[in-house]
Scaffold this motif. Sequence first.
Motif, PDB file in Angstrom:
ATOM      1  N   PRO A  10       0.964  -1.227   0.116  1.00 51.92           N
ATOM      2  CA  PRO A  10      -0.178   0.170  -0.538  1.00 51.92           C
ATOM      3  C   PRO A  10       0.240   1.180   0.374  1.00 51.92           C
ATOM      4  O   PRO A  10       0.514   2.265  -0.587  1.00 51.92           O
ATOM      5  N   VAL A  11       1.920   1.376   0.600  1.00 52.42           N
ATOM      6  CA  VAL A  11       2.613   2.222   0.600  1.00 52.42           C
ATOM      7  C   VAL A  11       4.334   2.716  -0.114  1.00 52.42           C
ATOM      8  O   VAL A  11       4.945   1.309   0.063  1.00 52.42           O
ATOM      9  N   ALA A  12       4.883   3.510   0.061  1.00 48.81           N
ATOM     10  CA  ALA A  12       6.212   3.421  -0.425  1.00 48.81           C
ATOM     11  C   ALA A  12       6.987   2.844   0.682  1.00 48.81           C
ATOM     12  O   ALA A  12       7.090   3.172   1.642  1.00 48.81           O
ATOM     13  N   THR A  13       8.486   2.298   0.429  1.00 53.62           N
ATOM     14  CA  THR A  13       9.013   1.558   2.034  1.00 53.62           C
ATOM     15  C   THR A  13      10.726   2.424   1.212  1.00 53.62           C
ATOM     16  O   THR A  13      10.832   2.742   0.244  1.00 53.62           O
ATOM     17  N   GLY A  14      11.526   2.259   2.209  1.00 55.90           N
ATOM     18  CA  GLY A  14      13.401   2.355   2.016  1.00 55.90           C
ATOM     19  C   GLY A  14      13.379   4.000   1.899  1.00 55.90           C
ATOM     20  O   GLY A  14      12.704   4.520   2.176  1.00 55.90           O
ATOM     21  N   ASN A  15      13.549   4.472   0.735  1.00 61.06           N
ATOM     22  CA  ASN A  15      14.459   6.029   0.464  1.00 61.06           C
ATOM     23  C   ASN A  15      13.394   6.447   0.224  1.00 61.06           C
ATOM     24  O   ASN A  15      13.001   7.438  -0.035  1.00 61.06           O
ATOM     25  N   GLY A  34       1.257   6.749  -7.057  1.00 55.59           N
ATOM     26  CA  GLY A  34       1.573   5.366  -6.909  1.00 55.59           C
ATOM     27  C   GLY A  34       2.925   5.291  -6.949  1.00 55.59           C
ATOM     28  O   GLY A  34       3.262   5.378  -8.209  1.00 55.59           O
ATOM     29  N   TRP A  35       3.422   4.946  -6.083  1.00 52.76           N
ATOM     30  CA  TRP A  35       4.579   4.217  -5.629  1.00 52.76           C
ATOM     31  C   TRP A  35       5.698   3.970  -6.722  1.00 52.76           C
ATOM     32  O   TRP A  35       6.774   3.606  -6.680  1.00 52.76           O
ATOM     33  N   PHE A  36       4.810   2.806  -7.022  1.00 55.68           N
ATOM     34  CA  PHE A  36       4.625   1.462  -7.912  1.00 55.68           C
ATOM     35  C   PHE A  36       5.236   2.321  -9.013  1.00 55.68           C
ATOM     36  O   PHE A  36       5.617   1.124 -10.140  1.00 55.68           O
ATOM     37  N   CYS A  37       4.596   3.200  -9.124  1.00 46.49           N
ATOM     38  CA  CYS A  37       4.611   3.609 -11.542  1.00 46.49           C
ATOM     39  C   CYS A  37       5.702   3.791 -12.040  1.00 46.49           C
ATOM     40  O   CYS A  37       5.761   5.064 -10.796  1.00 46.49           O
ATOM     41  N   PRO A  38       5.908   3.625 -12.586  1.00 46.10           N
ATOM     42  CA  PRO A  38       7.368   4.251 -13.450  1.00 46.10           C
ATOM     43  C   PRO A  38       6.667   5.304 -13.657  1.00 46.10           C
ATOM     44  O   PRO A  38       7.369   6.548 -14.088  1.00 46.10           O
ATOM     45  N   TYR A  39       5.477   5.598 -13.742  1.00 47.92           N
ATOM     46  CA  TYR A  39       5.259   6.788 -14.624  1.00 47.92           C
ATOM     47  C   TYR A  39       5.331   7.976 -13.699  1.00 47.92           C
ATOM     48  O   TYR A  39       5.162   9.123 -13.828  1.00 47.92           O
ATOM     49  N   VAL A 227      11.992  -5.916  -3.151  1.00 49.43           N
ATOM     50  CA  VAL A 227      11.409  -6.830  -2.867  1.00 49.43           C
ATOM     51  C   VAL A 227       9.328  -6.966  -2.505  1.00 49.43           C
ATOM     52  O   VAL A 227       8.763  -7.944  -2.932  1.00 49.43           O
ATOM     53  N   HIS A 228       9.526  -5.291  -3.117  1.00 49.59           N
ATOM     54  CA  HIS A 228       7.882  -5.410  -2.618  1.00 49.59           C
ATOM     55  C   HIS A 228       6.933  -4.391  -4.486  1.00 49.59           C
ATOM     56  O   HIS A 228       6.445  -4.564  -4.622  1.00 49.59           O
ATOM     57  N   TYR A 229       8.444  -4.754  -4.996  1.00 48.04           N
ATOM     58  CA  TYR A 229       8.792  -4.718  -6.760  1.00 48.04           C
ATOM     59  C   TYR A 229       7.961  -6.186  -7.212  1.00 48.04           C
ATOM     60  O   TYR A 229       7.604  -6.161  -8.567  1.00 48.04           O
ATOM     61  N   ALA A 230       8.418  -7.263  -7.107  1.00 46.37           N
ATOM     62  CA  ALA A 230       8.840  -8.205  -6.957  1.00 46.37           C
ATOM     63  C   ALA A 230       7.511  -9.371  -7.821  1.00 46.37           C
ATOM     64  O   ALA A 230       6.891  -9.813  -8.539  1.00 46.37           O
ATOM     65  N   ASP A 231       6.244  -8.788  -6.679  1.00 44.33           N
ATOM     66  CA  ASP A 231       4.726  -9.335  -6.861  1.00 44.33           C
ATOM     67  C   ASP A 231       4.096  -8.849  -7.549  1.00 44.33           C
ATOM     68  O   ASP A 231       3.088  -9.437  -8.387  1.00 44.33           O
ATOM     69  N   ILE A 232       4.969  -7.376  -7.862  1.00 41.30           N
ATOM     70  CA  ILE A 232       4.133  -6.235  -8.924  1.00 41.30           C
ATOM     71  C   ILE A 232       4.547  -6.890 -10.756  1.00 41.30           C
ATOM     72  O   ILE A 232       3.943  -7.562 -11.286  1.00 41.30           O
ATOM     73  N   TYR A 233       5.757  -7.196 -10.549  1.00 42.98           N
ATOM     74  CA  TYR A 233       6.262  -7.752 -11.774  1.00 42.98           C
ATOM     75  C   TYR A 233       6.003  -9.578 -12.221  1.00 42.98           C
ATOM     76  O   TYR A 233       6.521  -9.334 -12.983  1.00 42.98           O
ATOM     77  N   GLY A 234       5.861  -9.929 -11.009  1.00 46.25           N
ATOM     78  CA  GLY A 234       5.716 -11.608 -11.465  1.00 46.25           C
ATOM     79  C   GLY A 234       4.079 -11.482 -12.251  1.00 46.25           C
ATOM     80  O   GLY A 234       4.127 -12.125 -13.444  1.00 46.25           O
ATOM     81  N   ARG A 235       3.281 -10.458 -12.155  1.00 45.79           N
ATOM     82  CA  ARG A 235       2.298 -10.281 -12.738  1.00 45.79           C
ATOM     83  C   ARG A 235       2.632 -10.064 -14.578  1.00 45.79           C
ATOM     84  O   ARG A 235       1.707 -10.626 -15.291  1.00 45.79           O
ATOM     85  N   TYR A 236       3.489  -9.215 -14.629  1.00 41.93           N
ATOM     86  CA  TYR A 236       4.047  -8.672 -15.560  1.00 41.93           C
ATOM     87  C   TYR A 236       4.879  -9.924 -16.511  1.00 41.93           C
ATOM     88  O   TYR A 236       4.500 -10.935 -17.656  1.00 41.93           O
ATOM     89  N   LEU A 237       5.792 -10.230 -15.787  1.00 41.73           N
ATOM     90  CA  LEU A 237       6.181 -11.592 -16.787  1.00 41.73           C
ATOM     91  C   LEU A 237       5.425 -12.829 -17.025  1.00 41.73           C
ATOM     92  O   LEU A 237       5.562 -13.624 -17.549  1.00 41.73           O
ATOM     93  N   ARG A 238       4.291 -13.574 -16.324  1.00 43.97           N
ATOM     94  CA  ARG A 238       2.856 -13.817 -16.502  1.00 43.97           C
ATOM     95  C   ARG A 238       2.497 -13.599 -17.459  1.00 43.97           C
ATOM     96  O   ARG A 238       1.297 -14.357 -17.785  1.00 43.97           O
ATOM     97  N   ASP A 239       2.413 -12.536 -17.510  1.00 47.41           N
ATOM     98  CA  ASP A 239       1.734 -11.474 -18.657  1.00 47.41           C
ATOM     99  C   ASP A 239       0.000 -11.538 -17.833  1.00 47.41           C
ATOM    100  O   ASP A 239      -0.750 -11.636 -18.538  1.00 47.41           O
TER     101      ASP A 239
END
Length: 256
Positions: A10-15, A34-39, A227-239
């Motif tokens: 739900p929220v940004a982590t680390g730096n 949205g902390w996870f969004c590249p845009y 570690v918090h990007y892994a779940d998000i991008y796992g879905r992209y990797l599985r399309d």
Amino acid sequence: MSNPDRHIHPVATGNAAQVVAKHDAPQELVFYAGWFCPYVQRTWIALEERGIPYQYKEVNPYLKEKHFLEINPKGLVPAVEYQGKALYESLVLCEFLEDAYPTNEPKLLPSDPFERAYTRLWVDYINKSIVPAQMRLTQAQDPEKQKAALEEANKALRTFAAEAKGPYFLGDNFSLVDVTIAPWVARDYIVREHRGYTREGVSALWKKYADHLEKRPSLVNTTSERVHYADIYGRYLRDEAQSEAAKAIRAGRVIP
């Protein structure tokens, strides 16, 4: 069926969490993110680079508040509310910040008209060639399609790197071109670990540029723990991702 993307941290982590904590107070500019969004990270980098006062507000992508949807009917981040008026789209926002805060330094767009237009040409190239190619590579499932996507992505990056004047794209000065591509440089470990991509496999010029860019403090400080990007991008990797960008790539459409 429930949407698996609802389980995004739900929220940004680390730096990035440390930066968020410094931007809790009300300001004339409210940054909906949205902390996870590249845009989102594009606009966030611009805010940090130029020292613009802003209030950070995290938007839950699946429980959007009525007020946020009034600001951006598309329901997408990033968006800003400035003196009670709303704007959205990451690069539109970056250019708006140049105009709304003309005394803040450094500028991300050159003052020279030709250089300004040249900057916009390469920003457009990143959006139309590099980002879609990297997303197609991430989402490709068939080994042959992955191979073709890797070749496409490498070619797009090689073309870009060949024009970089170094150490940043326009030379010594960090610009909107670097802002535009930086979030994808920060995330290229995903295709390195899963799709056979390497920076040196693109070109020596690309590796030199990307290695330097990823150390830029504004990029480092707006990036959360991997570690918090892994779940998000796992879905992209599985399309399986259901973001608007992922749907567009899957359907062969332009990314909205």
